[in-house]
Design a protein around this motif. Structure first.
Motif, PDB file in Angstrom:
ATOM      1  N   VAL A   1       0.909  -0.972  -0.028  1.00 12.11           N
ATOM      2  CA  VAL A   1       0.107  -0.023  -0.159  1.00 12.11           C
ATOM      3  C   VAL A   1       0.518   1.603   0.162  1.00 12.11           C
ATOM      4  CG1 VAL A   1      -1.402   1.368   1.110  1.00 12.11           C
ATOM      5  CG2 VAL A   1      -2.087  -1.095   1.309  1.00 12.11           C
ATOM      6  N   ALA A   2       1.608   0.838   0.693  1.00 12.53           N
ATOM      7  CA  ALA A   2       2.885   2.592   0.665  1.00 12.53           C
ATOM      8  C   ALA A   2       3.298   2.642  -0.405  1.00 12.53           C
ATOM      9  CB  ALA A   2       3.693   2.360   2.059  1.00 12.53           C
TER      10      ALA A   2
ATOM     11  N   PHE B   1       2.939   5.963  -2.484  1.00  9.94           N
ATOM     12  CA  PHE B   1       4.566   7.220  -2.854  1.00  9.94           C
ATOM     13  C   PHE B   1       5.191   6.834  -4.743  1.00  9.94           C
ATOM     14  CE2 PHE B   1       4.002   7.469   1.331  1.00  9.94           C
ATOM     15  CZ  PHE B   1       4.223   8.753   1.190  1.00  9.94           C
ATOM     16  N   LEU B   2       4.149   5.975  -4.746  1.00  9.41           N
ATOM     17  CA  LEU B   2       5.111   5.225  -6.713  1.00  9.41           C
ATOM     18  C   LEU B   2       5.203   6.780  -7.754  1.00  9.41           C
ATOM     19  CD1 LEU B   2       5.799   3.261  -8.668  1.00  9.41           C
ATOM     20  CD2 LEU B   2       2.970   2.969  -8.929  1.00  9.41           C
ATOM     21  N   GLY B   3       6.275   6.207  -8.313  1.00  7.76           N
ATOM     22  CA  GLY B   3       6.411   8.270  -9.039  1.00  7.76           C
ATOM     23  C   GLY B   3       7.405   9.467  -7.722  1.00  7.76           C
ATOM     24  N   SER B   4       6.222   9.090  -6.658  1.00  9.01           N
ATOM     25  CA  SER B   4       6.986  10.662  -5.761  1.00  9.01           C
ATOM     26  C   SER B   4       8.439  10.650  -5.277  1.00  9.01           C
ATOM     27  CB  SER B   4       5.881  11.093  -4.892  1.00  9.01           C
ATOM     28  OG  SER B   4       6.566  11.497  -3.541  1.00  9.01           O
ATOM     29  N   ALA B   5       9.287  12.131  -5.413  1.00  3.49           N
ATOM     30  CA  ALA B   5       9.895  12.154  -5.076  1.00  3.49           C
ATOM     31  C   ALA B   5      10.079  11.946  -3.754  1.00  3.49           C
ATOM     32  CB  ALA B   5      10.730  13.735  -5.181  1.00  3.49           C
TER      33      ALA B   5
ATOM     34  N   ALA C   1       9.642   9.268  -2.033  1.00  2.00           N
ATOM     35  CA  ALA C   1       9.898   7.807  -1.748  1.00  2.00           C
ATOM     36  C   ALA C   1      11.275   7.326  -1.147  1.00  2.00           C
ATOM     37  CB  ALA C   1       9.050   6.851  -2.721  1.00  2.00           C
ATOM     38  N   THR C   2      11.580   8.490  -2.148  1.00  2.00           N
ATOM     39  CA  THR C   2      13.201   8.563  -1.369  1.00  2.00           C
ATOM     40  C   THR C   2      13.810   9.483  -0.781  1.00  2.00           C
ATOM     41  OG1 THR C   2      13.960   9.900  -3.657  1.00  2.00           O
ATOM     42  CG2 THR C   2      13.788   7.617  -4.064  1.00  2.00           C
ATOM     43  N   LYS C   3      15.461   8.537  -0.058  1.00  2.00           N
ATOM     44  CA  LYS C   3      16.159   9.445  -0.044  1.00  2.00           C
ATOM     45  C   LYS C   3      17.586   9.292  -0.103  1.00  2.00           C
ATOM     46  CE  LYS C   3      17.058  10.777   5.011  1.00  2.00           C
ATOM     47  NZ  LYS C   3      16.841  10.139   6.575  1.00  2.00           N
ATOM     48  N   GLY C   4      17.909  10.303  -1.332  1.00  2.00           N
ATOM     49  CA  GLY C   4      19.168  10.100  -2.201  1.00  2.00           C
ATOM     50  C   GLY C   4      19.294   8.583  -2.882  1.00  2.00           C
ATOM     51  N   TRP C   5      19.863   7.571  -2.281  1.00  2.00           N
ATOM     52  CA  TRP C   5      19.949   6.033  -3.797  1.00  2.00           C
ATOM     53  C   TRP C   5      19.249   5.563  -3.165  1.00  2.00           C
ATOM     54  CZ3 TRP C   5      22.262   6.415  -8.408  1.00  2.00           C
ATOM     55  CH2 TRP C   5      23.372   7.202  -9.081  1.00  2.00           C
ATOM     56  N   PHE C   6      18.318   6.094  -1.590  1.00  3.98           N
ATOM     57  CA  PHE C   6      17.436   4.384  -1.807  1.00  3.98           C
ATOM     58  C   PHE C   6      16.007   5.018  -1.256  1.00  3.98           C
ATOM     59  CE2 PHE C   6      22.208   3.962  -0.367  1.00  3.98           C
ATOM     60  CZ  PHE C   6      22.430   2.355  -0.778  1.00  3.98           C
ATOM     61  N   LEU C   7      15.825   3.907  -0.886  1.00  4.63           N
ATOM     62  CA  LEU C   7      13.762   4.118  -1.172  1.00  4.63           C
ATOM     63  C   LEU C   7      13.870   4.527   0.795  1.00  4.63           C
ATOM     64  CD1 LEU C   7      12.111   1.041  -1.991  1.00  4.63           C
ATOM     65  CD2 LEU C   7      12.621   3.300  -2.891  1.00  4.63           C
ATOM     66  N   ASN C   8      12.991   5.948   1.178  1.00  2.00           N
ATOM     67  CA  ASN C   8      12.657   5.859   2.203  1.00  2.00           C
ATOM     68  C   ASN C   8      11.705   5.470   2.977  1.00  2.00           C
ATOM     69  OD1 ASN C   8      12.466   7.589   4.805  1.00  2.00           O
ATOM     70  ND2 ASN C   8      12.959   9.291   3.750  1.00  2.00           N
ATOM     71  N   GLU C   9      11.920   3.638   3.813  1.00  2.00           N
ATOM     72  CA  GLU C   9      10.476   3.430   3.633  1.00  2.00           C
ATOM     73  C   GLU C   9      10.040   4.078   5.208  1.00  2.00           C
ATOM     74  OE1 GLU C   9       9.337   0.750   2.153  1.00  2.00           O
ATOM     75  OE2 GLU C   9      11.188  -0.324   1.305  1.00  2.00           O
TER      76      GLU C   9
ATOM     77  N   HIS D   1       9.534   7.128   6.177  1.00  2.00           N
ATOM     78  CA  HIS D   1       8.672   8.072   5.931  1.00  2.00           C
ATOM     79  C   HIS D   1       7.831   7.517   5.649  1.00  2.00           C
ATOM     80  CE1 HIS D   1       8.051  13.009   4.465  1.00  2.00           C
ATOM     81  NE2 HIS D   1       7.697  11.435   3.497  1.00  2.00           N
ATOM     82  N   MET D   2       7.785   6.589   4.000  1.00  2.00           N
ATOM     83  CA  MET D   2       6.941   5.997   3.654  1.00  2.00           C
ATOM     84  C   MET D   2       5.620   5.746   4.572  1.00  2.00           C
ATOM     85  SD  MET D   2       7.650   4.454  -0.149  1.00  2.00           S
ATOM     86  CE  MET D   2       9.020   4.315   0.297  1.00  2.00           C
ATOM     87  N   SER D   3       5.946   4.333   5.598  1.00  2.00           N
ATOM     88  CA  SER D   3       5.293   4.224   6.462  1.00  2.00           C
ATOM     89  C   SER D   3       4.503   5.021   7.010  1.00  2.00           C
ATOM     90  CB  SER D   3       5.948   2.484   6.791  1.00  2.00           C
ATOM     91  OG  SER D   3       6.654   2.901   7.820  1.00  2.00           O
ATOM     92  N   GLU D   4       5.014   5.810   7.704  1.00  2.00           N
ATOM     93  CA  GLU D   4       3.976   6.886   9.032  1.00  2.00           C
ATOM     94  C   GLU D   4       3.231   7.609   7.878  1.00  2.00           C
ATOM     95  OE1 GLU D   4       7.278   9.274  10.358  1.00  2.00           O
ATOM     96  OE2 GLU D   4       8.342   7.912  11.173  1.00  2.00           O
ATOM     97  N   LYS D   5       4.030   8.215   7.016  1.00  2.00           N
ATOM     98  CA  LYS D   5       3.219   8.984   6.249  1.00  2.00           C
ATOM     99  C   LYS D   5       1.423   8.231   5.559  1.00  2.00           C
ATOM    100  CE  LYS D   5       4.682  12.801   6.713  1.00  2.00           C
ATOM    101  NZ  LYS D   5       4.076  14.001   7.419  1.00  2.00           N
ATOM    102  N   THR D   6       2.507   6.911   5.484  1.00  2.00           N
ATOM    103  CA  THR D   6       0.467   6.117   4.602  1.00  2.00           C
ATOM    104  C   THR D   6      -0.107   5.416   5.708  1.00  2.00           C
ATOM    105  OG1 THR D   6       2.237   5.083   3.143  1.00  2.00           O
ATOM    106  CG2 THR D   6       0.220   4.009   3.758  1.00  2.00           C
TER     107      THR D   6
END
Lengths: 495, 321
Positions: free
Chosen positions: A96-97, A101-105, A107-115, A117-122
């Motif tokens: 779901v998360a 965040f698909l296609g959103s800036a 979703a990432t932090k530097g080169w990595f996924l910002n899991e 942030h995504m799960s908190e906001k979701t």
């Protein structure tokens, strides 16, 4: 108040069909504007123009007072549009998360996924919609209703300037709907978002809308304040047309019951469907998209499963498990989706027309070229199919002629019962009336026709009797004499 | 309308044109190429791939694929070889038992695909490994050769012989191509194969039992592998556990060269025949020109990609309406 979107003389043509005809109206900032109209009134086309899927043939779209050429989906997004479509365009194989965040800036932090942030906001977002699932849950494991809430949540999260909701409540329960309305109202209040809301459920229009615009047959009818109209008035505005019934006076209905169904049920798609079809009768099946009409047809034909219920053909109980069984019982079906279900696009006209009548063009498993050619000539003449050559590829034909090939194919099967699903979808007016003539003609030869159609004039003109469905149930039965668009729409909306 | 029809014919002509071009180049480059002996040799070298490519044509048109055919070939060859070698049953019985085994193994693939509903790519990837193990197991890891006279003097061995200098197997292959062409173009089964691959939903709604159509195609594939195995056994006089390895890709390549679409619904037996001939010609040509043997596969790869590229250009407009 300033207009956020202004449609100026919008016309959209697809080949010969006019989907929108000189439509002008405007939507003001911060309002919830509802779009009403029957199936085929042009609502979806209008939305797709905003979404950059189509561009208008004529006319302009002004966004915040500036003329914009919305020719790509990206452009539409840049202008602040966010569209929630009827079908859920999400990735079922992702969480779901990740979908949100698909296609959103973000979703990432530097080169990595910002899991994190995504799960908190979701989680916050899901709480707001009172949807009790984990952000890491796979979208595919959610129900359709939950999936559509996720889609709405995704649109809401990015706080668009203009939110377009296309039949968002089709799968939702009343409680889920209330919550969604709450969130939408909050978005409007706090962020000043403008909402364009499309629904055929008029009670929702009354509950949510500030103003409404009615479209009919691709034309603009009127724009009103919701507080100034009643549901009855909206129905009249949506329909607002007198149908002449002179075209087909004669009816060929007999008393013989060809097909009788009792208490057909199929999960959530439809429940307790019972009716009979008589020899020589054209029986219409009306209702809004998603009312379960197509499913009823394909269940009778054996292409969809039945949970329970009985089917009788000429008084005899039958158990139809596949289209092959149905064909053996002399039942034919003209499917709704010509391209996906009706035609084999890699084959020629002749091969397509004879796919269901192999017995008639072969002996002992070998095809007879001469039988096949003469049968095809017969079909071409009888249904006046306009072809360059019968061995041309099927896609070289116009939509109307493709449809005639599909009809010829199924009538060639010599059915006693003909099921047809939207037999005139996507074909021009001339071809439509030819299809009507064909259907009336075969009814006069003692065939029973069960016809699903979303075009009310077509049902009223052609059918001896009309059954109306609403959300999987039969809500009304109308005899030919009393059939009006208004009455059908009332039953279809269950008001 | 007319234009489209022309394009379709061009698609058929495309393969033929590629073949003619290769023939012209080869006959200029090598004086031996056009000699009768060499031409016969080319057709002879087409036999094994050609026979298997026939079955692959049915499968690909029906929208399926079979990766197990190299192993299926080896298993049936080893099975037949074992029975011939140890004279367990008479040669004629071996012949029919081998064909039966091929059909059964094809049916196993077909049943897993159509009834258990596992995609054919995965099913046949699995059976490719399984059948290969069977081939090893039958010979206990060893090749089988030096057949007794009961086998080598039997009529079965005439499949590997020559009549007036022309190998019998060429006639076997040509006969199979002709029968397959008739089956695909002139019977209701062939009609159903095209419909099933072209649009399974529409075919199903038209009352066609698409499961059985596909199952039969797998059975035909198994049968043809067994035929190829018997021909090869009779011709070589020996069977090896590793025989047929990589043949699945050669067969697919021949079918694709012949203008079939991997997505199903399109392809012809004639195209496949030309495709198989092209593959053999390229191999033969490279030997004649003394190109190092390790370039053969690479060059065939280039031909396959080029042929499909040309085909894609011809069919570009098909999907746009």
């Amino acid at each position: 108040m300033a207009a956020v979107i202004e449609f100026k003389n919008i016309t959209k043509r697809f080949g010969g069909t006019v989907a929108l005809n000189d439509v002008s109206f405007s939507i003001e900032k911060g309002e919830i504007h509802c779009l009403c109209g029957e199936n085929g009134a042009g609502k979806s086309t209008l939305i797709n123009l905003c979404g950059g899927v189509f561009t208008p043939t004529e006319g302009q779209i002004l966004v915040n007072g500036r003329e914009e050429n919305i020719n790509t989906i990206r452009k539409s997004e840049k202008l602040g549009f966010s569209i929630v479509h009827q079908e859920v365009p999400l990735c079922l194989n992702m969480s779901v998360a990740h979908n949100i965040f698909l296609g959103s800036a973000e979703a990432t932090k530097g080169w990595f996924l910002n899991e994190k942030h995504m799960s908190e906001k979701t989680r916050e977002l899901l709480d707001m919609f009172r949807l009790h699932v984990e952000p890491t849950t796979l979208l595919g494991s959610l129900s359709i209703a939950e999936q559509s809430i996720v889609q709405i949540a995704k649109a809401v999260y990015f706080k668009p300037d203009i939110l377009i909701l296309d039949e968002p409540t089709a799968a939702l329960t009343n409680d889920q709907r209330e919550v969604m309305f709450e969130v939408v109202r909050k978005l409007v209040k706090e962020h000043g978002t403008t909402v364009l809301y499309v629904s055929h459920r008029l009670e929702e229009v009354m509950m949510l809308g500030d103003r409404l615009t009615v479209l009919k047959d691709g034309k603009y009818v009127t724009t009103r304040n919701v507080s100034d109209v009643t549901m009855d008035e909206i129905v009249t505005l949506m329909v607002g047309r007198k149908i002449e019934k002179t075209e087909w006076d004669r009816s060929y209905v007999t008393n013989e019951e060809l097909l009788t169904v009792k208490n057909l049920c199929n999960g959530k798609k439809f429940q307790n469907i019972s009716f009979s079809l008589h020899r020589g009768e054209i029986l219409g099946l009306a209702g809004f998209v998603g009312a379960g009409r197509t499913e009823v047809l394909s269940s009778i034909f054996g292409a969809d499963k039945l949970d329970s219920g009985e089917v009788y053909v000429k008084g005899e109980r039958v158990n139809i498990r596949s289209p092959k069984d149905a064909i053996r019982k002399k039942i034919s079906m003209i499917p709704e989706n010509r391209r996906d279900d009706g035609l084999v696009t890699s084959m020629s006209i002749r091969q397509n027309a004879q796919l269901a009548v192999m017995d008639r063009i072969s002996s002992k498993g070998f095809l007879s070229e001469s039988k096949s050619v003469s049968l095809m000539e017969e079909m071409i003449n009888k249904y006046s199919i306009k072809v360059g050559g019968m061995n041309d590829m099927i896609l070289t034909l116009s939509g109307g002629n493709q449809q005639k090939v599909v009809i010829a194919k199924w009538i060639g099967n010599d059915p006693e019962i003909l099921l047809c699903d939207e037999p005139t979808r996507g074909i021009d007016v001339g071809a439509k009336s030819e299809v009507y003539t064909i259907l009336k003609d075969i009814a006069s030869h003692g065939i029973g026709i069960l016809m699903v159609s979303s075009e009310l004039p077509e049902l009223i003109n052609l059918c001896d009797r009309i059954i109306v469905m609403h959300e999987g149930r039969i809500t009304g039965e109308i005899m030919r004499e009393e059939a009006t668009e208004e009455l059908i729409t009332r039953y279809a909306a269950a008001i | 309308m007319k234009e489209k029809r022309k394009k379709k014919q061009l698609g058929e002509l495309g393969v033929f044109a590629v073949m003619v071009i290769i023939f012209v180049i080869m006959s200029i480059a090598s004086p031996v190429f056009l000699k009768a002996n060499n031409l016969i040799n080319i057709v002879r070298q087409t036999v094994e791939i050609g026979i298997m490519a026939i079955g692959m044509t049915f499968l690909i048109i029906a929208g399926e694929l079979d990766l197990s055919i190299g192993s299926l070939f080896a298993t049936t060859a080893m099975f037949g070889g074992y029975l011939f070698k140890y004279e367990i049953v008479p040669p004629t019985a071996v012949f029919f038992l081998t064909l039966l085994l091929g059909i059964l193994m094809g049916c196993v693939n077909g049943l897993l695909v159509t009834r258990v509903k596992i995609p054919s790519f995965i099913v046949t990837l699995g059976t490719m490994k399984i059948y290969r193990s069977f081939a090893y197991a039958i010979g206990d890891g060893q090749s089988i050769g030096q057949f007794p006279e009961s086998a080598s003097k039997s009529w079965v061995w005439s499949l590997g012989a020559k009549i007036n200098g022309i190998p019998v197997q060429i006639f076997v292959m040509l006969a199979l191509f002709i029968i397959a062409h008739i089956l695909l173009k002139k019977t209701t089964y062939g009609y159903q194969v095209y419909a099933t691959g072209g649009n399974p939903r529409a075919a199903h709604l038209s009352g066609i039992n698409i499961k059985n159509v596909r199952l039969i195609a797998f059975a035909i594939m198994g049968f043809l592998c067994a035929v190829a195995a018997l021909v090869s056994t009779a011709y070589l006089g020996t069977v090896t556990t590793t025989s047929g390895a990589g043949r699945e890709m050669d067969a697919i390549a021949a079918v694709i060269l012949g203008g079939a679409a991997l997505s199903g619904g399109r392809g012809t037996i004639l195209g496949t025949f030309l495709g198989a001939i092209i593959m053999a010609t390229v191999k033969n040509g490279m030997v004649l020109l003394s190109v190092p043997v390790f370039w053969q596969d690479g060059f065939i790869g280039v031909v396959v990609i080029l042929a499909v590229l040309v085909d894609t250009l011809f069919h570009k407009n098909d999907s746009e309406r």
